[in-house]
Design an enzyme around this catalytic site. Structure first.
Site, short mmCIF file in Angstrom:
data_model
loop_
_atom_site.label_atom_id
_atom_site.label_comp_id
_atom_site.label_asym_id
_atom_site.label_seq_id
_atom_site.Cartn_x
_atom_site.Cartn_y
_atom_site.Cartn_z
N HIS A 1 40.66 -19.23 4.37
CA HIS A 1 40.35 -19.95 3.13
C HIS A 1 40.51 -19.03 1.93
CE1 HIS A 1 36.27 -18.17 2.76
NE2 HIS A 1 36.16 -18.33 4.06
N ASP B 1 38.89 -19.49 -1.21
CA ASP B 1 37.75 -19.36 -2.11
C ASP B 1 36.72 -18.34 -1.62
OD1 ASP B 1 37.27 -21.25 0.00
OD2 ASP B 1 35.49 -21.98 -1.06
N ASP C 1 35.13 -11.77 3.49
CA ASP C 1 35.08 -13.23 3.67
C ASP C 1 35.92 -13.92 2.63
OD1 ASP C 1 34.32 -15.84 4.26
OD2 ASP C 1 32.34 -15.66 3.37
N GLU D 1 36.31 -23.93 1.25
CA GLU D 1 35.61 -23.75 2.52
C GLU D 1 34.13 -23.42 2.27
OE1 GLU D 1 33.95 -21.73 6.09
OE2 GLU D 1 34.18 -20.88 4.07
N GLU D 2 33.88 -22.67 1.21
CA GLU D 2 32.53 -22.18 0.96
C GLU D 2 31.59 -23.26 0.44
OE1 GLU D 2 31.55 -19.54 2.10
OE2 GLU D 2 33.09 -18.00 2.06
N GLU E 1 38.38 -17.42 10.80
CA GLU E 1 37.53 -16.26 10.49
C GLU E 1 36.44 -15.97 11.51
OE1 GLU E 1 35.00 -16.84 6.96
OE2 GLU E 1 35.33 -19.00 7.24
N HIS F 1 28.85 -12.69 1.63
CA HIS F 1 27.94 -13.35 0.68
C HIS F 1 26.91 -12.39 0.08
CE1 HIS F 1 28.72 -17.69 2.30
NE2 HIS F 1 29.75 -16.91 2.49
#
Lengths: 396, 398
Positions: free
Chosen positions: A74, A76, A106, A140-141, A167, A365
């Site tokens: 992804h 984003d 990520d 995705e997030e 991932e 994150h």
């Protein structure tokens, strides 16, 4: 000493701001198109929803009729609190070989590693049996809506995917973590209505009393699951259900008892839990907190499909063997969070979650997310083995 | 025809109610010219003292026979709280009278009292009465928004000291029963925001040191204290709301998106503390709750009242003796209490001046700040008679 061009490309990608919310994907789409051209891959991008692009790079195999290999990532990344970062989170500064940026783990690393591995495989003159598709997804997030639409799209069916990589997560130890299933995401918003009034009074039936009960119920369940995880060494995070209170709002001014308070929970339900029973439990908690307490699902996933990690499975066997050939220690797990893979597995397509980051602290994150450049480069070599192994799986 | 038969005091009351002095933009200028015209009718001097720009204290003075004695202050605030007109049966600024009930914002809080002072003085003057002490009828702005544009600033000014106030009357609250409620102190208002920091991270993880866990513990501590206080109030019939500490969780805030464990969550409480509570001890208690909830929790107080002055209600106190005997002479049942919320009296008491909160409204539902606020005209007129007894008693205190 000059920086490896793969690292430079990685850092360039990290500098393209694709932070939620309201991501502007146009720059990253242009970047991916440029890299595809550079490597010599077909490129296609289209929007599954307004401003929500899907980009596909394709390297056709020797037998294009065989089911293909999907390399998913992804575009984003999640928001940052810049005041807690040692550097600008979108500068991709390298300090002692560590590349600091939101998305460094990520999962912009993996996107570049796929591309760089394919660049090297191609330039070595090899051809692979099956077609490879690199798919880059948006949002995705924030719940993967684009991916959920994409898997039902004709463009996806045309890809004829046989197996997918997506991932994983870093590991501070030697092992590489490999994910064969994931928990279902439930984002639950609980609204508590109550009697409003003046802040100096004792009022019955307030929103505050109800929200207190709701929070106590959800968080004590959180504690139980945490204890269960700790008490049994055979369990990993993916085997238990986690609850986090992530959102909170309500109130007008200090001296007004509010008519409504709301709380949001991010719940990840283990694939071993009966989802209907679990929802009943949530309904009971809300009911017990008092009248006019209601819950709504912002996201309610039902993703309990598991990808085979049996030696007889040709995909797993190819993946596993190439890891063994490189002396990689792997550790199979249920993914603790939600990834785009869940939509792929839902179509009956096996998918493995894997980000080649061992000896790396888990910083997805978190503040000061970084990836070491040697680990990053080693990842490319790993994909140089795994991708051909998968793409050369014989017809079965 | 009914209008013609109305008592002129009621007409004046309704006139005052129709002057729109609703927060946040009260028309104080119109109110001031109304007071000026009333002062002229009473043949008493009128003056204004500017507190902040556009906000004046308005004062009508009746000088006593012994002007060197400390004076009696008859205080009321001019402003009224906002309305939600869609919930009203009439225009909240029309002062319509339906079955003898006068509906208007401010009919209880507290334009009634302002006019009752005026009308009581009008009658006393007409009777030719003279008093030893000087009487100041004062109208102040901005009580409903904290008093900083009114009494909260004025009480520190020289013009306030020059009034040489010995005793003050200010607002009380209605009572549906027979007894008149009399307030001799009030609770302190603490507005407290507790900020819980934590480690952020992915919403799928089990992290240590989260803002949510701290937040949970904080609200549990505050709200279980709330429950204790509520039980204390319920189990003891001698206690009124003003005698216990109330806590309300009124605002919560935090979070970025559903799958991000936030770095901060905030809980805001409206706390009202009776004057009998040791404020230092209470603050220690709050600090302890926050400390027990986890590391790094910060507390901010946008408002933290620290005045605990109580007006004497001992029979030996000359002011209280005058007030209470004026009440008992009229066979009024009174009930002494701590005011549960805040009034301008706190500023007066903090100067060491005794002040009593009293709005003569028995047999009246409590409608201050509520929709369809009203006061019955007979109750209003009876209130004037009550002041006709109380004011002379106070102004003749030896």
């Amino acid at each position: 000493m000059g920086e490896d061009s793969a690292v430079s490309l990685f850092r360039e990608y990290l500098r393209i701001k694709t932070v939620q919310p309201d991501v502007d994907y146009s720059k990253s789409v242009a970047f991916l198109q440029r890299v595809a051209k550079d490597i010599g891959l077909q490129f296609k991008s289209f929007e599954v929803a307004p401003k929500k692009p899907i980009c596909i790079m394709t390297w056709e195999g020797l037998e294009p009729s065989l089911p293909s290999i999907l390399l998913s990532s992804h575009i984003d990344v999640v928001p940052v609190f810049p005041e807690h970062w040692r550097v600008d989170p979108f500068s991709a500064e390298k300090i002692d070989g560590n590349i600091y940026a939101r998305g460094s783990q990520d999962m912009k690393c993996v996107s570049i590693q796929y591309m760089e591995a394919i660049r090297r495989i191609k330039s070595s003159g090899k051809r692979l049996l099956r077609t490879l598709h690199l798919v880059f997804t948006s949002d995705e997030e924030i719940g993967s809506t684009p991916q959920s639409l994409f898997v039902h799209h004709d463009e996806f069916k045309k890809l004829n995917v046989g197996f997918a990589l997506d991932e994983g997560i870093a590991n501070p130890g030697e092992e590489f973590r490999v994910f064969y299933g994931e928990r279902s995401i439930w984002w639950v918003r609980v609204e508590c209505q109550g009697q409003p009034g003046h802040g100096s009074q004792f009022i019955e039936n307030t929103a505050a009393q109800k929200i207190q009960k709701v929070i106590n119920r959800f968080l004590s369940f959180r504690d139980e699951e945490e204890k269960r995880l700790k008490s049994d060494e055979s369990l990993s995070l993916g085997h238990v259900t986690t609850v986090n209170m992530t959102m909170m709002d309500g109130g007008i001014q200090f001296n007004v008892v509010p008519a409504q308070l709301s709380v949001g929970f991010d719940i990840r339900v283990s694939p071993y839990v009966d989802l209907d029973e679990f929802e009943k439990q949530i309904a009971t908690w809300c009911h017990q907190a008092g009248p006019d307490v209601s819950y709504t699902f912002v996201v309610k996933g039902c993703h309990q499909e598991l990808t085979s990690i049996d030696k007889s499975d040709p995909w797993w066997s190819a993946f596993h063997r190439s890891c063994l050939n490189m002396d990689l220690k792997i550790q199979t797990e249920i993914f603790p969070a939600g990834t785009d893979s869940r939509f792929i597995r839902k179509c009956g397509i096996p998918a493995i979650g894997f980000s080649p980051m061992n000896y790396t602290p888990i910083l997805l994150h978190d503040h000061n997310e970084y990836l070491n450049e040697d680990i990053f480069l080693r990842g490319i070599e790993i994909y140089q083995e795994i991708i051909p192994a998968l793409a050369n799986v014989q017809r079965f | 025809m009914a209008e013609l038969k109305e008592d002129p005091a009621v007409t004046n009351f309704r006139k005052y109610l129709r002057i729109n002095t609703v927060q946040p933009n009260p028309n104080y200028a119109e109110a001031s010219s109304y007071f000026k015209s009333l002062a002229a009718e009473l043949e008493l001097p009128y003056k204004t003292v500017q507190v902040v720009s556009g906000k004046d204290m308005c004062i009508i003075t009746w000088t006593g026979q012994q002007p060197n004695l400390s004076s009696v202050l008859l205080y009321s605030h001019i402003d009224v709280v906002p309305v939600f007109p869609e919930h009203w049966r009439v225009d909240p600024f029309s002062a319509e009278k339906i079955d003898g009930n006068i509906y208007a914002r401010g009919s209880q809080d507290m334009k009634c009292v302002g006019i009752q002072y005026i009308e009581a003085i009008r009658r006393l003057k007409k009777e030719g009465r003279k008093f030893q002490r000087t009487i100041h009828i004062m109208f102040g702005p901005d009580e409903e928004i904290g008093g900083m544009g009114g009494m909260g600033t004025f009480y520190k000014m020289d013009e306030f000291k020059q009034l040489n106030i010995g005793f003050a009357l200010d607002e009380g609250i209605a009572n549906p029963e027979e007894a008149f409620r009399v307030f001799y102190g009030e609770r302190n208002c603490w507005w407290c925001t507790v900020i819980c920091p934590g480690d952020p991270g992915h919403g799928s993880a089990i992290l240590k040191n989260t803002a949510a866990e701290k937040f949970n513990k904080v609200i549990n501590s505050f709200l279980s204290f709330r429950r204790e206080q509520e039980e204390r109030l319920e189990s003891n019939p001698n206690l009124t709301l003003g005698d216990v500490t109330t806590v309300n969780l009124t605002m919560v805030e935090g979070g970025v998106q559903m799958n991000v464990i936030p770095a901060e969550m905030k809980a805001s409480f409206d706390i009202r503390i009776p004057p009998t509570v040791n404020l230092e001890e209470f603050e220690k208690k709050i600090n302890m709750w926050c400390k027990e909830a986890g590391e790094g929790i910060r507390i901010v107080y946008p408002v933290r009242g620290m005045s605990q002055d109580i007006t004497s209600i001992s029979s030996e106190d000359k002011w209280w003796a005058a007030f209470s005997s004026a009440c008992s002479n009229q066979n009024m049942k009174i009930q002494t209490e701590i005011f549960p919320a805040a009034t301008d009296s706190r500023f007066v008491r903090s100067c060491g001046i005794p002040a009593i909160g009293f709005s003569p409204m028995n047999y009246t539902p409590i409608l201050l700040h509520d929709h369809n606020e009203y006061l019955n005209e007979d109750i209003f007129l009876r209130g004037i008679e009550i002041y006709q007894e109380i004011i002379p008693a106070l102004a003749n205190v030896q």
